[in-house]
Design an enzyme around this catalytic site. Structure first.
Site, PDB file in Angstrom:
ATOM      1  N   ASP A  30       0.730  -1.086   0.036  1.00 22.01           N
ATOM      2  CA  ASP A  30      -0.046  -0.027   0.014  1.00 22.01           C
ATOM      3  C   ASP A  30       0.883   1.033  -0.100  1.00 22.01           C
ATOM      4  OD1 ASP A  30      -3.065   0.468   0.785  1.00 22.01           O
ATOM      5  OD2 ASP A  30      -1.831   2.030   1.135  1.00 22.01           O
ATOM      6  N   GLU A  95     -12.152   3.655  -1.306  1.00 25.51           N
ATOM      7  CA  GLU A  95     -11.641   5.012  -1.965  1.00 25.51           C
ATOM      8  C   GLU A  95     -11.238   4.365  -3.340  1.00 25.51           C
ATOM      9  OE1 GLU A  95      -8.227   6.493  -0.073  1.00 25.51           O
ATOM     10  OE2 GLU A  95      -9.268   7.030   1.695  1.00 25.51           O
ATOM     11  N   VAL A  96     -10.948   3.225  -3.630  1.00 30.11           N
ATOM     12  CA  VAL A  96     -10.338   2.584  -4.946  1.00 30.11           C
ATOM     13  C   VAL A  96     -11.380   1.733  -5.537  1.00 30.11           C
ATOM     14  CG1 VAL A  96      -8.627   1.454  -6.339  1.00 30.11           C
ATOM     15  CG2 VAL A  96      -8.076   3.311  -4.405  1.00 30.11           C
ATOM     16  N   HIS A 100     -10.380  -5.028  -3.626  1.00 30.02           N
ATOM     17  CA  HIS A 100      -8.993  -5.111  -2.936  1.00 30.02           C
ATOM     18  C   HIS A 100      -9.005  -5.824  -1.539  1.00 30.02           C
ATOM     19  CE1 HIS A 100      -9.868  -1.080  -2.542  1.00 30.02           C
ATOM     20  NE2 HIS A 100      -9.211  -1.189  -1.317  1.00 30.02           N
ATOM     21  N   HIS A 102      -7.031  -5.604   1.942  1.00 22.59           N
ATOM     22  CA  HIS A 102      -6.207  -5.090   2.587  1.00 22.59           C
ATOM     23  C   HIS A 102      -5.636  -6.080   3.362  1.00 22.59           C
ATOM     24  CE1 HIS A 102      -6.772  -0.644   2.219  1.00 22.59           C
ATOM     25  NE2 HIS A 102      -8.020  -1.040   1.995  1.00 22.59           N
TER      26      HIS A 102
END
Ligand code: 5GP
Ligand code: ZN
Length: 114
Positions: A30, A95-96, A100, A102
């Site tokens: 990240d 946000e993206v 995904h 994390h």
């Protein structure tokens, strides 16, 4: 997807510190790490959110977890432990908009996380 930052990372158009890659999944550090170990695991094919996942995405989404285990073992924190988080839409702070996970590791974490 033209305007997706993670698709650009998959295509090599934006640099990233890649720690794992296969045909269906990729993992990289990240850019704003929140812990000693903070990686993002993504499908190489664009899927915006968990709400957009369907039966055709089963293999690549399963691959994310297989890749997570490989990264954890390779990076040396599989036994100590780690946390996988998948933020979806506004209330979770996504946000993206390319799915995904994390991956957080490197210290004990509290629960619940909110
Ligand atoms: P979200 O809030 O969507 O779950 O998290 C998106 C994550 O992507 C954030 O932790 C952010 O730091 C990370 N990120 C955003 N842009 C980039 C980038 O260009 N490169 C990398 N490596 N990470 C990014
Ligand atoms: Zn994308």
């Amino acid at each position: 997807m033209a305007d997706c930052i993670f698709c650009k990372i998959v295509a090599g158009e934006i640099p990233a510190q890649v720690v794992y890659r296969d045909e269906q999944a990729m993992a990289f550090k990240d850019i704003r790490p929140l812990m000693t170990h903070h990686y993002l695991l993504i499908p190489t094919r664009h899927i915006a959110t968990v709400n957009d996942a369907d039966d055709a995405n089963q293999a690549e989404l399963g691959r994310l977890f297989v890749a997570a285990g490989k990264v954890a073992r390779e990076q040396g924190f599989a036994d100590q432990g780690y946390r996988l988080v998948c933020n979806t839409n506004r209330d979770a702070g996504q946000e993206v908009f390319h799915i995904h996970l994390h991956m957080f590791a490197g210290k004990g974490m509290g629960w619940p996380p909110f």
